[in-house]
Design an enzyme around this catalytic site. Structure first.
Site, PDB file in Angstrom:
ATOM      1  N   LYS A  38      34.437  57.466  45.175  1.00 10.88           N
ATOM      2  CA  LYS A  38      34.076  58.666  45.948  1.00 10.88           C
ATOM      3  C   LYS A  38      35.321  59.474  46.285  1.00 10.88           C
ATOM      4  O   LYS A  38      35.329  60.708  46.186  1.00 10.88           O
ATOM      5  CB  LYS A  38      33.319  58.278  47.226  1.00 10.88           C
ATOM      6  CG  LYS A  38      31.978  57.604  46.938  1.00 10.88           C
ATOM      7  CD  LYS A  38      31.381  56.907  48.162  1.00 10.88           C
ATOM      8  CE  LYS A  38      30.241  55.976  47.718  1.00 10.88           C
ATOM      9  NZ  LYS A  38      29.828  55.032  48.772  1.00 10.88           N
ATOM     10  N   HIS A  95      27.923  40.209  43.418  1.00 10.36           N
ATOM     11  CA  HIS A  95      28.754  41.231  44.064  1.00 10.36           C
ATOM     12  C   HIS A  95      29.958  40.689  44.804  1.00 10.36           C
ATOM     13  O   HIS A  95      30.624  41.432  45.514  1.00 10.36           O
ATOM     14  CB  HIS A  95      27.929  42.064  45.054  1.00 10.36           C
ATOM     15  CG  HIS A  95      26.857  42.872  44.426  1.00 10.36           C
ATOM     16  ND1 HIS A  95      27.028  44.187  44.050  1.00 10.36           N
ATOM     17  CD2 HIS A  95      25.591  42.551  44.089  1.00 10.36           C
ATOM     18  CE1 HIS A  95      25.911  44.643  43.520  1.00 10.36           C
ATOM     19  NE2 HIS A  95      25.019  43.661  43.534  1.00 10.36           N
ATOM     20  N   LYS A 151      40.400  42.850  52.469  1.00  3.05           N
ATOM     21  CA  LYS A 151      40.573  44.283  52.204  1.00  3.05           C
ATOM     22  C   LYS A 151      41.914  44.799  52.760  1.00  3.05           C
ATOM     23  O   LYS A 151      42.330  45.902  52.473  1.00  3.05           O
ATOM     24  CB  LYS A 151      39.407  45.075  52.790  1.00  3.05           C
ATOM     25  CG  LYS A 151      38.054  44.764  52.123  1.00  3.05           C
ATOM     26  CD  LYS A 151      36.929  45.523  52.779  1.00  3.05           C
ATOM     27  CE  LYS A 151      35.547  45.113  52.270  1.00  3.05           C
ATOM     28  NZ  LYS A 151      35.228  45.725  50.960  1.00  3.05           N
ATOM     29  N   LYS A 178      36.098  51.369  55.095  1.00  4.22           N
ATOM     30  CA  LYS A 178      35.330  50.302  54.468  1.00  4.22           C
ATOM     31  C   LYS A 178      35.085  49.264  55.545  1.00  4.22           C
ATOM     32  O   LYS A 178      35.665  49.339  56.621  1.00  4.22           O
ATOM     33  CB  LYS A 178      36.096  49.686  53.290  1.00  4.22           C
ATOM     34  CG  LYS A 178      37.565  49.344  53.640  1.00  4.22           C
ATOM     35  CD  LYS A 178      38.348  48.790  52.455  1.00  4.22           C
ATOM     36  CE  LYS A 178      38.863  49.852  51.503  1.00  4.22           C
ATOM     37  NZ  LYS A 178      38.202  49.852  50.203  1.00  4.22           N
ATOM     38  N   ARG A 179      34.211  48.281  55.268  1.00  2.98           N
ATOM     39  CA  ARG A 179      34.044  47.219  56.246  1.00  2.98           C
ATOM     40  C   ARG A 179      35.383  46.546  56.542  1.00  2.98           C
ATOM     41  O   ARG A 179      36.248  46.468  55.671  1.00  2.98           O
ATOM     42  CB  ARG A 179      33.036  46.185  55.717  1.00  2.98           C
ATOM     43  CG  ARG A 179      31.612  46.657  55.816  1.00  2.98           C
ATOM     44  CD  ARG A 179      31.179  46.888  57.253  1.00  2.98           C
ATOM     45  NE  ARG A 179      31.028  45.641  57.953  1.00  2.98           N
ATOM     46  CZ  ARG A 179      29.862  45.073  58.242  1.00  2.98           C
ATOM     47  NH1 ARG A 179      28.732  45.670  57.939  1.00  2.98           N
ATOM     48  NH2 ARG A 179      29.820  43.920  58.868  1.00  2.98           N
ATOM     49  N   THR A 201      33.443  50.916  45.767  1.00  2.00           N
ATOM     50  CA  THR A 201      32.741  52.134  45.348  1.00  2.00           C
ATOM     51  C   THR A 201      33.288  53.325  46.132  1.00  2.00           C
ATOM     52  O   THR A 201      33.232  54.454  45.648  1.00  2.00           O
ATOM     53  CB  THR A 201      31.222  52.000  45.573  1.00  2.00           C
ATOM     54  OG1 THR A 201      30.996  51.386  46.847  1.00  2.00           O
ATOM     55  CG2 THR A 201      30.587  51.158  44.493  1.00  2.00           C
TER      56      THR A 201
HETATM   57  C1  26W Z   1      25.013  36.412  52.952  1.00  2.02           C
HETATM   58  C2  26W Z   1      26.042  37.331  53.567  1.00  2.02           C
HETATM   59  C3  26W Z   1      26.457  38.389  52.628  1.00  2.02           C
HETATM   60  C4  26W Z   1      26.081  39.689  52.865  1.00  2.02           C
HETATM   61  C5  26W Z   1      26.434  40.684  51.978  1.00  2.02           C
HETATM   62  C6  26W Z   1      27.190  38.075  51.502  1.00  2.02           C
HETATM   63  C7  26W Z   1      27.537  39.048  50.628  1.00  2.02           C
HETATM   64  C8  26W Z   1      27.161  40.348  50.860  1.00  2.02           C
HETATM   65  C9  26W Z   1      27.499  41.430  49.880  1.00  2.02           C
HETATM   66  C10 26W Z   1      27.361  40.910  48.457  1.00  2.02           C
HETATM   67  C11 26W Z   1      28.842  41.985  50.134  1.00  2.02           C
HETATM   68  C12 26W Z   1      29.063  43.269  49.417  1.00  2.02           C
HETATM   69  O1  26W Z   1      28.602  44.305  49.850  1.00  2.02           O
HETATM   70  N1  26W Z   1      29.812  43.235  48.329  1.00  2.02           N
HETATM   71  C13 26W Z   1      30.323  44.453  47.762  1.00  2.02           C
HETATM   72  O2  26W Z   1      29.460  44.952  46.772  1.00  2.02           O
HETATM   73  C14 26W Z   1      29.892  46.211  46.311  1.00  2.02           C
HETATM   74  C15 26W Z   1      28.862  46.739  45.346  1.00  2.02           C
HETATM   75  O3  26W Z   1      28.880  46.010  44.175  1.00  2.02           O
HETATM   76  C16 26W Z   1      31.263  46.099  45.674  1.00  2.02           C
HETATM   77  O4  26W Z   1      31.700  47.380  45.306  1.00  2.02           O
HETATM   78  C17 26W Z   1      32.259  45.487  46.642  1.00  2.02           C
HETATM   79  O5  26W Z   1      33.489  45.247  45.998  1.00  2.02           O
HETATM   80  C18 26W Z   1      31.706  44.192  47.199  1.00  2.02           C
HETATM   81  O6  26W Z   1      32.545  43.691  48.232  1.00  2.02           O
END
Ligand code: 26W
Length: 811
Positions: free
Chosen positions: A657, A356, A551, A545-546, A653
């Site tokens: 929406k 992701h 971003k 978004k975060r 995502t």
């Molecule tokens: C280990 C710390 C950490 C925590 C969460 C690393 C990475 C994450 C996630 C993978 C971050 C995340 O939410 N990524 C998002 O995933 C969405 C669903 O696929 C995508 O639509 C977003 O572009 C992506 O940033």
């Protein structure tokens, strides 16, 4: 026909109130009423589960296990009622009982067990897997505290604990008899038998109990029901002074302490890895309990694990559950006594990995010492996997160390989880076409050349029943009217039927009226909650978004300041009123992100108080952005800001929406925006900025943001203003320096805001010009809605089912 009449539903609710809370309707509080409703729907889902669960069992279908450290479920009462076809009946019943249904829905706390995109995706996918009648189970941790609640105090983010279980646990069913034991620490003792086979024994470990708290998941228009299993952590021993005398007191205290802390809180980091030992404990706790529970059920059904991979697929949501790989190996080797090759064959035909993110700082790399101490047996298995893989790599790449070192699983004292996944998983997928290409061409390039068929794409999708039909009932009604019924709810492509009304002035006017009404509703909500009065005559331009530098919320800010400057220079200029809405949580340790939130609030205070801006320009930071706020905001949005540096956002995502709610996108060619553009053509989206290839090129040739500052007076002016701040005494030198000089090891303007600034301003001008042409805007909006069908999660799940899981779906 609904399964239950209003009278039956009423009777069930009244019965729950009496039996569970000893209350009559007259002295029931809204909380009682909420819980009673939840319990009634739970009963209905459980009875469906009993029916259909047995069919799945006998059918011996391959089951899907979706493992994710995050499930951002949001609220469930309205959703479950909707999926069960009971929403209108429930509303009527409640009103008759003297309760406002919408007030009651509003009482429910969000189940905020996730950070953002990845967690919400898991929730949307559970809905679709269930609706498509796939036998599937989600697994996660039952965090006591979800993602923090955000307060804005003096313009700054303050985090508060999100204790959601008080009411939220109405949906959870404890399954104490399905408790699993998870072991930490201790050491491994070898026992060689007479045939020279080792039987390693784990001794001196600390045990934590994993107790399931199951949430039933209802599908839409089906009795098929799935489960989200949330693992709670408990200590196996009460801390009892009598242990002291037996020298086991410390062990008991340790077990108690470990158990109490494991399920305490969701890590609030998004796209940023930190090698914290508690996080590793969470991951192993969750993974070990899950694998043991799947294996236990499998053994009971088949009496052997030889066919495990034929009956199960384990999909891991990013690398966070990667330890399933060595954990399943451990069970097959140590408990079942299988040979390494037999065990490896099963594991590598069971586990599939979704990536992701391509951000380097988000890739998990655990210090080997941490794993060695906490999980000694897992460490042995990891070493063996890594050694075997390295031999394969040496052979395949003829000893090319540049390749071997990049792909190695254990390197420089770290365990690289993504490489382990690529080594052991039978499928690896990205979440948009562009992102999957980047995985193949860059992040995992060498692995791709070794085994190209392993790499897949499944473009993300969102639950359109929630994110359109449920949250935007007026638009839902219009879509149904134009497309001839509610077909689109189970066949999202049918929403395309709307397009033949693109020249129908009556439909276009209805669309405009719906948006206007949704804006008013949203404004009324914001006024009630915060006292801020939104200008509903202005374009609602939204970025939610975060908060993350890639971003580029800061690019949005630069443009707003630029607009403000134009107004100040020329207060009487023709100006289309614009209201810029932001919503974003920053990871508590991400100082730059927090400073950007503060900047937005400083700017907002200045602009909203400036008479020049009155009824023209407004900036509002929405506190505590979350699922339930997004549900109110999406239907009211007109411009969707999707402006990440090309190549950085895996998919997005939120973009989908907004699109299905008729907002037009200002965006870069990044993530799923690329596929939105493919659907929409240049005419129905406002694209701007460098492409992913151009970003790489520019970085390679040496990007110097100061050149833009020196040659572009508008940029210079905006950056100088940021430096000085906005009249509340706070300066933003640090932010300006990050753009011009760089700081803390990151290069100046790492995310190319200045390179894209002009192009971004032009995209805004195009959007605002278009907005003035009401007919054209409404047509574009209609086309966006009509072409959003491929971004339904049902489509994504069908892709997973056919290309990766190899399981059938209904429809
Ligand atoms: C280990 C710390 C950490 C925590 C969460 C690393 C990475 C994450 C996630 C993978 C971050 C995340 O939410 N990524 C998002 O995933 C969405 C669903 O696929 C995508 O639509 C977003 O572009 C992506 O940033």
């Amino acid at each position: 026909m609904a399964e239950y009449t209003k009278a039956q539903l009423t009777e069930m609710i009244v019965g729950k109130l009496r039996r569970n809370f000893g209350r009559d309707v007259d002295d029931a509080t809204p909380n009682h009423m909420f819980k009673a409703c939840a319990l009634v729907l739970r009963d209905i889902m459980s009875s469906h589960q009993m029916e259909t669960g047995n069919q799945v069992w006998e059918g011996q279908q391959r089951q899907v296990h979706y493992l994710s450290l995050e499930f951002l479920m949001g609220r469930s009462l309205e959703k479950n009622a909707y999926n069960l076809g009971l929403l209108d009946t429930l509303k009527d019943a409640l009103e008759d009982l003297g309760f406002s249904a919408s007030d009651l829905f509003e009482k429910e706390p969000d189940a905020g067990l996730g950070n953002g995109g990845l967690g919400r995706l898991a929730a949307c996918y559970l809905d679709s897997m269930t609706t498509l009648e796939i036998p599937a189970t989600g697994y996660t941790i039952c965090y006591e505290l979800g993602i923090f609640k955000q307060k804005i105090v003096d313009g700054k983010q303050v985090e508060q604990a999100d204790n959601w279980l008080g009411l939220g646990d109405a949906w959870l069913i404890p399954k104490v008899d399905e408790t699993e034991e998870v072991r930490f620490g201790g050491k491994v003792v070898d026992h060689w038998d007479e045939r020279g086979v080792n039987h390693p024994e784990h001794v001196g470990y600390t045990t934590v109990l994993a107790i399931p708290r199951d949430m039933e998941i209802a599908g839409y228009k089906t009795r098929h029901t799935n489960t989200l299993r949330l693992w709670d952590a408990k200590s196996p021993v009460p801390v009892d002074m009598s242990y002291y005398s037996r020298g086991e007191y410390l062990k008991a205290v340790e077990q108690q302490a470990m158990a109490e802390v494991i399920a305490k809180v969701l890590y609030p980091d998004d796209n940023h890895y930190e090698g914290k030992s508690l996080r590793l404990k969470q991951q192993y706790f969750f993974v070990s309990a899950t694998v043991q529970s799947i294996v236990r059920q499998h053994r009971a059904q088949y009496g052997t694990l030889r066919n495990f991979h034929e009956k199960h697929v384990i999909q891991i949501n990013d690398t966070h559950p990667t330890l399933v790989i060595p954990e399943l190996m451990r069970i097959l080797l140590d408990v079942e006594g299988y040979s390494w090759n037999d065990a490896w064959n099963i594991v590598t035909h069971t586990v599939a990995y979704t990536n992701h993110t391509v951000l380097a700082e988000a890739l998990e790399r655990w210090p080997q010492g941490l794993i060695e101490n906490l999980l000694p047996r897992i460490w042995q298995i990891l070493k063996e996997i890594a050694a075997r893989y390295q031999r394969t790599l040496e052979q395949h790449f003829h000893g090319d160390q540049s390749k071997v070192s990049k792909m190695a699983i254990i390197w420089n004292g770290e365990v690289r989880m993504a490489n382990l996944c690529v080594c052991a998983c039978y499928a690896v997928n990205g979440v948009s076409a562009l992102h999957s290409e980047i995985l193949k061409q860059d992040v995992f390039h060498d692995a791709y050349t070794m085994r190209p068929e392993q790499f897949k794409n499944v473009t993300n999708g969102v639950d359109h029943r929630r994110w359109l039909s449920q949250i935007n009932p007026k638009l839902d009604a219009l879509v149904k009217e134009c497309t001839g019924g509610d077909d689109y709810l189970l066949h999202p492509e049918a929403i395309r039927g709307l397009e033949k009304y693109k020249d129908d002035q009556s439909v276009l006017s209805q669309l405009e009226a719906i948006k206007k009404e949704n804006k008013r509703r949203f404004a009324a909500y914001v006024a009630r909650e915060s006292g801020v009065v939104l200008n509903t005559d202005a374009v609602f331009d939204v970025q939610v978004k975060r908060l993350h530098e890639y971003k580029r919320q800061l690019l949005n800010v630069l443009h707003i300041i630029h607009l403000y400057n134009q107004l100040r220079d020329n207060p009487n200029m023709e100006f289309t009123p614009q209201t810029f809405l932001f919503g974003a949580k920053a990871a508590p340790g991400y100082h730059v992100a927090k400073k950007i939130i503060q900047l937005i609030n400083s700017l907002s205070a200045q602009i909203n108080a400036d008479p020049i801006c009155k009824d023209k320009l407004q900036v509002v930071f929405l506190e505590n952005y979350r699922v339930s706020l997004a549900e109110k905001l999406m239907p009211a949005s007109e411009i969707s800001e999707q402006i990440s540096t090309a190549g950085k956002e895996a998919s997005g995502t939120g973009n989908m929406k907004f699109m299905m709610n008729g907002a037009l996108t200002i965006g870069t060619l990044d993530g799923a925006n690329v596929e939105m553009h493919q659907q929409l053509g240049d005419e129905n989206i406002f694209l701007f900025g460098l492409t992913a290839d151009q970003v790489v090129q520019l970085k390679n040739q040496g990007y110097i943001p100061a050149n833009y500052y020196n040659s572009n007076p508008a940029i210079k002016r905006v950056l100088d203003q940021i430096r000085a701040g906005f009249g509340d005494g706070v300066d933003y030198n640090d932010i300006a320096d990050r753009l011009l000089i760089g700081a803390g090891g990151s290069p100046a303007d790492e995310y190319l805001l200045l390179a894209d600034f002009d192009s971004y301003c032009q995209a805004h001008r195009r959007a605002i010009e278009t907005y003035a042409d009401r007919k054209l805007w409404n047509q574009m909006s209609l086309i966006n809605i009509a072409r959003s069908g491929i971004f339904a999660a049902d489509r994504s799940i069908r892709d997973y089912a056919s290309d990766i899981w190899h399981v059938p779906t209904r429809l």
